[in-house]
Design a protein around this motif. Structure first.
Motif, PDB file in Angstrom:
ATOM      1  N   ARG A   1      -2.794 -12.103  41.105  1.00 44.64           N
ATOM      2  CA  ARG A   1      -2.979 -13.197  40.156  1.00 44.64           C
ATOM      3  C   ARG A   1      -1.626 -13.678  39.663  1.00 44.64           C
ATOM      4  N   LYS A   2      -1.476 -14.985  39.584  1.00 45.73           N
ATOM      5  CA  LYS A   2      -0.224 -15.550  39.090  1.00 45.73           C
ATOM      6  C   LYS A   2      -0.277 -15.786  37.588  1.00 45.73           C
ATOM      7  N   ARG A   3      -1.493 -15.836  37.041  1.00 48.09           N
ATOM      8  CA  ARG A   3      -1.660 -16.039  35.604  1.00 48.09           C
ATOM      9  C   ARG A   3      -2.430 -14.869  35.009  1.00 48.09           C
ATOM     10  N   PRO A   4      -2.192 -14.599  33.741  1.00 51.38           N
ATOM     11  CA  PRO A   4      -3.014 -13.579  33.072  1.00 51.38           C
ATOM     12  C   PRO A   4      -4.468 -14.048  33.000  1.00 51.38           C
ATOM     13  N   THR A   5      -5.365 -13.160  32.660  1.00 50.08           N
ATOM     14  CA  THR A   5      -6.779 -13.525  32.605  1.00 50.08           C
ATOM     15  C   THR A   5      -7.217 -14.035  31.239  1.00 50.08           C
ATOM     16  N   SER A   6      -6.385 -13.850  30.229  1.00 46.58           N
ATOM     17  CA  SER A   6      -6.740 -14.349  28.899  1.00 46.58           C
ATOM     18  C   SER A   6      -5.481 -14.793  28.158  1.00 46.58           C
ATOM     19  N   GLY A   7      -5.693 -15.532  27.078  1.00 52.24           N
ATOM     20  CA  GLY A   7      -4.577 -16.044  26.290  1.00 52.24           C
ATOM     21  C   GLY A   7      -4.117 -17.405  26.778  1.00 52.24           C
TER      22      GLY A   7
ATOM     23  N   TYR B   1     -12.664 -21.620  26.195  1.00 52.19           N
ATOM     24  CA  TYR B   1     -13.250 -20.792  25.124  1.00 52.19           C
ATOM     25  C   TYR B   1     -13.257 -19.324  25.522  1.00 52.19           C
ATOM     26  N   THR B   2     -13.636 -19.049  26.751  1.00 47.77           N
ATOM     27  CA  THR B   2     -13.688 -17.659  27.227  1.00 47.77           C
ATOM     28  C   THR B   2     -12.294 -17.046  27.252  1.00 47.77           C
ATOM     29  N   LYS B   3     -11.338 -17.760  27.809  1.00 47.50           N
ATOM     30  CA  LYS B   3      -9.981 -17.228  27.931  1.00 47.50           C
ATOM     31  C   LYS B   3      -9.311 -17.003  26.578  1.00 47.50           C
ATOM     32  N   LEU B   4      -9.638 -17.858  25.615  1.00 45.05           N
ATOM     33  CA  LEU B   4      -8.997 -17.740  24.299  1.00 45.05           C
ATOM     34  C   LEU B   4      -9.852 -16.981  23.293  1.00 45.05           C
ATOM     35  N   GLY B   5     -11.048 -16.581  23.686  1.00 48.21           N
ATOM     36  CA  GLY B   5     -11.930 -15.838  22.783  1.00 48.21           C
ATOM     37  C   GLY B   5     -12.455 -16.697  21.642  1.00 48.21           C
ATOM     38  N   LEU B   6     -12.728 -17.966  21.913  1.00 47.05           N
ATOM     39  CA  LEU B   6     -13.205 -18.895  20.895  1.00 47.05           C
ATOM     40  C   LEU B   6     -14.661 -19.251  21.158  1.00 47.05           C
ATOM     41  N   THR B   7     -15.308 -19.806  20.129  1.00 48.12           N
ATOM     42  CA  THR B   7     -16.715 -20.159  20.291  1.00 48.12           C
ATOM     43  C   THR B   7     -17.011 -21.615  19.955  1.00 48.12           C
ATOM     44  N   SER B   8     -16.014 -22.367  19.482  1.00 52.48           N
ATOM     45  CA  SER B   8     -16.311 -23.755  19.117  1.00 52.48           C
ATOM     46  C   SER B   8     -15.107 -24.664  19.329  1.00 52.48           C
ATOM     47  N   ARG B   9     -15.415 -25.941  19.350  1.00 49.59           N
ATOM     48  CA  ARG B   9     -14.400 -26.979  19.486  1.00 49.59           C
ATOM     49  C   ARG B   9     -13.482 -26.994  18.252  1.00 49.59           C
ATOM     50  N   VAL B  10     -14.054 -26.736  17.091  1.00 44.62           N
ATOM     51  CA  VAL B  10     -13.261 -26.694  15.848  1.00 44.62           C
ATOM     52  C   VAL B  10     -12.239 -25.564  15.929  1.00 44.62           C
ATOM     53  N   GLN B  11     -12.684 -24.389  16.355  1.00 47.92           N
ATOM     54  CA  GLN B  11     -11.755 -23.269  16.517  1.00 47.92           C
ATOM     55  C   GLN B  11     -10.659 -23.617  17.516  1.00 47.92           C
ATOM     56  N   LEU B  12     -11.035 -24.285  18.588  1.00 48.59           N
ATOM     57  CA  LEU B  12     -10.056 -24.667  19.606  1.00 48.59           C
ATOM     58  C   LEU B  12      -9.011 -25.604  19.023  1.00 48.59           C
ATOM     59  N   ALA B  13      -9.448 -26.604  18.274  1.00 49.26           N
ATOM     60  CA  ALA B  13      -8.510 -27.553  17.664  1.00 49.26           C
ATOM     61  C   ALA B  13      -7.572 -26.831  16.692  1.00 49.26           C
ATOM     62  N   GLN B  14      -8.117 -25.890  15.905  1.00 48.76           N
ATOM     63  CA  GLN B  14      -7.286 -25.129  14.957  1.00 48.76           C
ATOM     64  C   GLN B  14      -6.257 -24.271  15.690  1.00 48.76           C
ATOM     65  N   GLU B  15      -6.696 -23.592  16.736  1.00 48.55           N
ATOM     66  CA  GLU B  15      -5.778 -22.749  17.510  1.00 48.55           C
ATOM     67  C   GLU B  15      -4.720 -23.583  18.236  1.00 48.55           C
ATOM     68  N   ALA B  16      -5.122 -24.718  18.735  1.00 49.74           N
ATOM     69  CA  ALA B  16      -4.172 -25.611  19.425  1.00 49.74           C
ATOM     70  C   ALA B  16      -3.093 -26.077  18.451  1.00 49.74           C
ATOM     71  N   ALA B  17      -3.484 -26.387  17.223  1.00 48.60           N
ATOM     72  CA  ALA B  17      -2.514 -26.815  16.205  1.00 48.60           C
ATOM     73  C   ALA B  17      -1.543 -25.677  15.884  1.00 48.60           C
ATOM     74  N   ARG B  18      -2.046 -24.454  15.827  1.00 49.26           N
ATOM     75  CA  ARG B  18      -1.197 -23.290  15.547  1.00 49.26           C
ATOM     76  C   ARG B  18      -0.270 -22.992  16.728  1.00 49.26           C
TER      77      ARG B  18
END
Length: 91
Positions: free
Chosen positions: A23-29, A72-89
């Motif tokens: 694998r060239k990329r990790p499986t999560s993060g 969502y699976t790779k980042l351990g998230l469950t919603s679009r809101v969480q994704l937007a918050q994590e992306a901002a961080r």
């Protein structure tokens, strides 16, 4: 017509045992995201809906949803809101 010999190759003659691919990329993060998944995250964080993202990326809305499911699976998230918050961080 000439009657030359014909060699018949069977599919099984051409198959080689599968080698485990490295694998060239990790499986999560964040580092595990593909370039297209990163594009989808960026567009989600800009507030675009799946249909708008699909139009921008020249894919179907279902493909956008599939990318989001993988993100969502790779980042351990469950919603679009969480994704937007994590992306901002994440920046």
């Amino acid at each position: 017509m000439g009657r030359g010999r014909r060699t018949v190759h069977r599919r099984s003659d051409r198959l080689r045992p599968a080698r485990p691919r490295e694998r060239k990329r990790p499986t999560s993060g964040w580092a595990s995201l593909t370039p297209t998944e990163r594009d989808v995250v960026r567009l989600v964080s800009e507030g675009l809906a799946n249909n708008d993202i699909a139009t921008r990326l020249f894919v179907s809305p279902r493909t956008v949803q599939t990318h989001l499911t993988h993100v969502y699976t790779k980042l351990g998230l469950t919603s679009r809101v969480q994704l937007a918050q994590e992306a901002a961080r994440h920046g």
